[in-house]
Write a protein that holds these residues in place. Sequence first.
Motif, PDB file in Angstrom:
ATOM      1  N   THR A 456       0.813  -1.220   0.000  1.00  0.00           N
ATOM      2  CA  THR A 456       0.000   0.000   0.000  1.00  0.00           C
ATOM      3  C   THR A 456       0.841   1.264   0.000  1.00  0.00           C
ATOM      4  O   THR A 456       0.303   2.356  -0.170  1.00  0.00           O
ATOM      5  CB  THR A 456      -0.931   0.014   1.215  1.00  0.00           C
ATOM      6  OG1 THR A 456      -0.156  -0.147   2.410  1.00  0.00           O
ATOM      7  CG2 THR A 456      -1.949  -1.114   1.126  1.00  0.00           C
ATOM      8  N   SER A 457       2.138   1.139   0.208  1.00  0.00           N
ATOM      9  CA  SER A 457       3.022   2.305   0.177  1.00  0.00           C
ATOM     10  C   SER A 457       4.424   1.823  -0.155  1.00  0.00           C
ATOM     11  O   SER A 457       4.871   0.791   0.351  1.00  0.00           O
ATOM     12  CB  SER A 457       3.020   3.042   1.527  1.00  0.00           C
ATOM     13  OG  SER A 457       3.979   4.092   1.534  1.00  0.00           O
ATOM     14  N   LEU A 461       7.924   1.656   2.973  1.00  0.00           N
ATOM     15  CA  LEU A 461       7.438   0.395   2.429  1.00  0.00           C
ATOM     16  C   LEU A 461       6.487  -0.270   3.422  1.00  0.00           C
ATOM     17  O   LEU A 461       6.839  -0.507   4.578  1.00  0.00           O
ATOM     18  CB  LEU A 461       8.621  -0.527   2.131  1.00  0.00           C
ATOM     19  CG  LEU A 461       8.282  -1.854   1.456  1.00  0.00           C
ATOM     20  CD1 LEU A 461       7.655  -1.613   0.092  1.00  0.00           C
ATOM     21  CD2 LEU A 461       9.526  -2.721   1.323  1.00  0.00           C
ATOM     22  N   THR A 462       5.270  -0.562   2.951  1.00  0.00           N
ATOM     23  CA  THR A 462       4.237  -1.152   3.801  1.00  0.00           C
ATOM     24  C   THR A 462       3.680  -2.380   3.102  1.00  0.00           C
ATOM     25  O   THR A 462       3.170  -2.288   1.983  1.00  0.00           O
ATOM     26  CB  THR A 462       3.105  -0.137   4.069  1.00  0.00           C
ATOM     27  OG1 THR A 462       3.673   1.083   4.579  1.00  0.00           O
ATOM     28  CG2 THR A 462       2.120  -0.695   5.078  1.00  0.00           C
ATOM     29  N   ILE A 463       3.781  -3.537   3.754  1.00  0.00           N
ATOM     30  CA  ILE A 463       3.418  -4.818   3.155  1.00  0.00           C
ATOM     31  C   ILE A 463       2.379  -5.510   4.028  1.00  0.00           C
ATOM     32  O   ILE A 463       2.555  -5.630   5.244  1.00  0.00           O
ATOM     33  CB  ILE A 463       4.654  -5.726   2.985  1.00  0.00           C
ATOM     34  CG1 ILE A 463       5.731  -5.021   2.156  1.00  0.00           C
ATOM     35  CG2 ILE A 463       4.274  -7.049   2.339  1.00  0.00           C
ATOM     36  CD1 ILE A 463       7.023  -5.796   2.057  1.00  0.00           C
ATOM     37  N   LEU A 562      12.167  -4.937  -0.521  1.00  0.00           N
ATOM     38  CA  LEU A 562      13.202  -3.968  -0.147  1.00  0.00           C
ATOM     39  C   LEU A 562      14.204  -3.797  -1.285  1.00  0.00           C
ATOM     40  O   LEU A 562      14.663  -2.682  -1.559  1.00  0.00           O
ATOM     41  CB  LEU A 562      13.913  -4.429   1.123  1.00  0.00           C
ATOM     42  CG  LEU A 562      13.156  -4.242   2.437  1.00  0.00           C
ATOM     43  CD1 LEU A 562      13.916  -4.903   3.586  1.00  0.00           C
ATOM     44  CD2 LEU A 562      12.926  -2.768   2.749  1.00  0.00           C
ATOM     45  N   ALA A 563      14.548  -4.909  -1.947  1.00  0.00           N
ATOM     46  CA  ALA A 563      15.472  -4.819  -3.079  1.00  0.00           C
ATOM     47  C   ALA A 563      14.862  -4.053  -4.242  1.00  0.00           C
ATOM     48  O   ALA A 563      15.583  -3.420  -5.015  1.00  0.00           O
ATOM     49  CB  ALA A 563      15.876  -6.228  -3.517  1.00  0.00           C
ATOM     50  N   TYR A 642       4.999  -5.834   7.620  1.00  0.00           N
ATOM     51  CA  TYR A 642       6.203  -4.995   7.561  1.00  0.00           C
ATOM     52  C   TYR A 642       5.806  -3.563   7.264  1.00  0.00           C
ATOM     53  O   TYR A 642       5.018  -3.299   6.357  1.00  0.00           O
ATOM     54  CB  TYR A 642       7.150  -5.484   6.463  1.00  0.00           C
ATOM     55  CG  TYR A 642       8.452  -4.716   6.403  1.00  0.00           C
ATOM     56  CD1 TYR A 642       9.493  -5.003   7.289  1.00  0.00           C
ATOM     57  CD2 TYR A 642       8.644  -3.698   5.473  1.00  0.00           C
ATOM     58  CE1 TYR A 642      10.679  -4.309   7.235  1.00  0.00           C
ATOM     59  CE2 TYR A 642       9.839  -2.996   5.417  1.00  0.00           C
ATOM     60  CZ  TYR A 642      10.856  -3.303   6.297  1.00  0.00           C
ATOM     61  OH  TYR A 642      12.030  -2.609   6.251  1.00  0.00           O
ATOM     62  N   LYS A 643       6.350  -2.653   8.063  1.00  0.00           N
ATOM     63  CA  LYS A 643       6.218  -1.223   7.796  1.00  0.00           C
ATOM     64  C   LYS A 643       7.553  -0.575   8.080  1.00  0.00           C
ATOM     65  O   LYS A 643       8.058  -0.631   9.195  1.00  0.00           O
ATOM     66  CB  LYS A 643       5.117  -0.584   8.632  1.00  0.00           C
ATOM     67  CG  LYS A 643       4.877   0.881   8.254  1.00  0.00           C
ATOM     68  CD  LYS A 643       3.635   1.458   8.877  1.00  0.00           C
ATOM     69  CE  LYS A 643       3.374   2.868   8.377  1.00  0.00           C
ATOM     70  NZ  LYS A 643       2.161   3.449   8.953  1.00  0.00           N
TER      71      LYS A 643
END
Length: 726
Positions: A456-457, A461-463, A562-563, A642-643
């Motif tokens: 969503t971002s 990074l938001t998973i 992340l990569a 993960y955020k």
Amino acid sequence: MESTRQDKKFQSSWKLPPSSVDLDRRDSPVNPYHRSNRARMTHPWWTLPDADDQSEAEISGLPEFECDTYENSYIDACSCCTFSEEMIIARRRGYCKKERSRREAYRKIKAKVENAVKKHKIFLLRGELPKLKEALEARGWVQKYESTRTRALPYGTAANLEAHSLGDITQADGTLNERAVIFALLRHRQSDFIWDCRNDFVKWHRGLGCNVLLNKYQRSHVYTSKLGMARLLEDAYWLHEENVSDALFPRTYNPGEDQCAFVEDFRLTAAAGLLKWFVRGMTAAAAEEILVAGSEGRRAIPVARLEFAIERCEEFVVAATHEDIDIERSERPSDEEWDRFLDDHTAALHHGAGVDGTSEETREALQRCFLAAVAILEKLKAVDPQYEMSDMRGIWILKPSHLCCGNGIVISHNLKDILRRVEQKPKDYYIVQKYIERPLLIKKTKFDIRLWYLVTSTFPLTIWLFKEAFLRFSSKPYTCSNYHEAIHICNTAVQQKYDEKRRRQRRRQGDPEEPAGSRSVRDQGWDCEKLNEYLKSIGHKGEPYYDLIYPKMTEAIVLTMLAAQNLMERRRCSFELYGADFMLADDMSVWLIEINTNPRMHPPSSRLTRRLYSNVLESLVKVIMDVPVNACADTGGFSLVYKQDIPDFQPYLGPYLFVAGKSMTLHERPPEPTATPEKERRANICGPWSKRQRARTAPPMILRSREPNVADFIDHLNAARCTVAN
């Protein structure tokens, strides 16, 4: 009053306190993600659209339904009013009964559309997702339709002025065509939410508003294509964090660019595979099976092939442990020698050949090779992280980088065949990946795991991960002697060719290959809970799926995203649903195979997928619609895994001067007798350490009796230079 009650009901549905809604604001956002200025970004609540704002709710009506009267000639020609009394009433009212019903239907449709426009709830669906449409319409959203001519164009490049594919506004039976009416009312109105199901999605028109919700990030194929993901994961070890981000990924090559590296890996894998085959055969109860006597008709491999394999593996271990720095490199084997070795490897592993054991001398050589092979394989196991996965048959898989649904996949153990196929295709068409030869099997059947996740971002990074995964089984028992797609490719689009329905059709046609009682594991509808129970039944402790497999899949997804973060577009009103495919090896290691953008969500292939697809889409709507305005909202099957933690300010990471030293005695006047230790400490010059760790040196010309001060380095040098000159 009714409109006010509806607006209050809409506001209460977002669960916001009354103070968080600015009723005087006129420039309302288009969706809950939209914030018009940076000042609102720190506000804990998303600002809602102003329900009383009518400026954006005005739409152009259809002239044929907006007029309230009709000519008498139209009423005289009306066929629905058969009685004279009805004709008189129709003349008084100005329109007939059937036309009145059409007008009422039109007003209802227009009111629904106006309400959706006012509340910014217009969505465009490019594709077929009935469950997503149902979930949005249940929330009061209205679907905008497109004409056939503009469906393949980027958004906003052309106005939708016609829709022959939707039919006429008035149908043959005299009723209104709701889809055609909505199309006519919204053809000049921009959508607030766009979902694109196309795989070739690349960009949208620059005229598209930045506050329109999109289910895509631009150029996502750069990191979700098989080649792009392989390139990303080559350097992903920099992002490794224990219990947060980690991934096992089969080694992959682009044969168009890394052909030499692939050929070298292929050869070394075959050398190690031959030694594994030899050691396992010699340690088995029937060790004589791999030995070939002179009277047998089987092909015999000379002992020299084993010695060749041992030498090559020793060279690899020496290079991997950096012990070859001071050693002269020996002459490399020629291509002809490798070709002869690969032919014998194929004969032994795939065609039942054995090792020559005709004489006593060869048996003694085999014993020496056995001891050397055991030793070198132990060293290989220590330096090769993919030792167990590679196994011994040397099987590789070719995948088209940009295709999906299992199309174009080739499995082979022949190097010449692989290179020939690569040469027949354009550059960067294929990737070559090491095949997992020892997968975890369920009832002798191969399977993989599809796990859905939502981003969503991209910054931070938001998973979000969907809690339940989809187990995809092959249709036939696993074997390495046959490379048929029904055995090795678990993709749903491939396996649907061999499902139970098609087998029933074959049985009705008298196909002898399908017995009436046959029913594969794929037809039994395995889910994650059933997999967990199966793993416990074969000896794994605890909750193997939830304690081991699911966390490893989560870590692999986090590492991959992340990569890819630097390649992902930082558009605030975009999100994307992905499907990650994983394979389990027989040692319970979890291997990431690929990540798919636009994963299959329709049509369902079974009752299990019908339930899963529906839950995924309904939960996705909850995450993207409810969470931005209420952090405690229900997220359905998705959970935040993960955020990224982004500091409020970005520290300066450029080069800086840092000097470490020790104390020295300065030739200057001694301190006053009344000076206290505290004053002495305060005479130190400020340094980069804390007070207790500061250097006790002071530049010349600065007396210790003075208070600490910041001295300019250039001025200090000029002053010192003047002192020396004097």
